[in-house]
Write a protein that holds these residues in place. Structure first.
Motif: not given
Length: 296
Positions: A80-95
């Motif tokens: 969650a912190d990583v996505v917030a730091a990137l300032e991304w809105d609704r990213p695709v997550l690949v794990g």
């Protein structure tokens, strides 16, 4: 292509990662499995930079990320912190592998509003009681010793020793159960990134046994737990990628049941071993590219 080093602030420190850049408005966060690091995604990302922006993160206790886990949930809550730091809105997550559960858990907990998930041989299929029994052996000395023998986790080495070990892994990659089929230079990049220099000048092979033990002991009373019920909390589309020589190949019907339980889910089967990001990057890139096309 090797991405640019990036620092991503989390609650108690900074995680490292690789920013591969790319065109388009869709952000794609790439999350590695246990024992790996951001570099495993290099060959996948190189095939996708014409259609999306890709960033890979070193989970805590892995790669060049200095913070280690003190609780079994930190490594996926960090996303969650990583996505917030990137300032991304609704990213695709690949794990991949453990990273597959990480992206699932972060989404299930409502910490990340993902457009879609791609889970690469990283499913959780047992009920809570069975999952707890499966996790228990990872707390014992036998498992710790086996991990030390297989991967040298926690090993502290001088610089020459470290480089010699990296080159040994590259030479043996062709017959290694995990790396067979991977590009030799990629194996070198990934293994090299598993070492972090300590204050005493030695290089530590990561993750440590302590890191693995911590994340392998989840709270059985937690709402979000690595068991099959976690998928009931995920509302976004999920693509499950199942390699025919992976960890879950013999449990295809159980994966299919998870897919059938909700709309927007799909199962894609490929010919590969568990290490899909390194050994079948073209096939994986095709799957991710299709997700980006459908969820721009």
């Amino acid at each position: 292509m090797l991405g640019s080093q990036i620092e991503l602030p989390v609650g108690d420190g900074v995680l490292s990662g690789l920013d591969f850049g790319g065109e388009g408005t869709t952000g794609v966060l790439l999350v590695h499995g246990s024992g790996h690091n951001a570099a495993v995604w290099t060959d996948v990302a190189s095939r996708l930079v014409d259609r999306c922006h890709l960033v890979a993160v070193d989970l805590r206790g892995h790669g060049h990320s200095a913070p280690v886990s003190s609780t079994p949930e930190q490594y996926w809550r960090d996303l969650a912190d990583v996505v917030a730091a990137l300032e991304w809105d609704r990213p695709v997550l690949v794990g991949h592998s453990t990273g597959g559960y990480a992206v699932t858990a972060a989404t299930a907990a409502g910490l990340v509003d993902a457009a879609a998930l791609c889970v690469v041989d990283g499913m959780v299929l047992d009920d809570r009681d069975t999952a707890a029994l499966a996790q228990a052996p990872w707390q014992g000395p036998e498992a710790a010793e086996r991990l030390r023998e297989m991967f040298r986790y926690g090993w502290r080495a001088g610089e020459q020793q470290m480089h010699a070990y990296v080159e040994q892994c590259v030479r043996e990659a062709g017959t290694d159960w995990l790396n067979a089929g991977a590009r030799p230079e990629l194996v070198r990049e990934v293994i090299r990134r598993t070492f972090l220099r300590r204050a005493d000048g030695l290089w530590e092979r990561r993750p440590t046994i302590e890191e693995i033990a911590t994340v392998s002991a989840p709270d059985p009373h937690a709402v979000i737990y690595p068991s099959v019920d976690v998928y009931a909390h995920v509302r976004c589309p999920i693509t499950f990628l199942l390699p025919d020589r992976g960890f879950y190949a013999q449990r295809r019907d159980e994966v299919q049941a998870v897919v059938d339980a909700a709309p927007g889910r799909e199962l894609i089967e490929i010919a590969a071993n568990h290490n899909v990001p390194m050994t079948q990057p073209a096939d994986l890139a095709t799957v991710i590219g299709e997700l980006v096309r459908r969820h721009p």
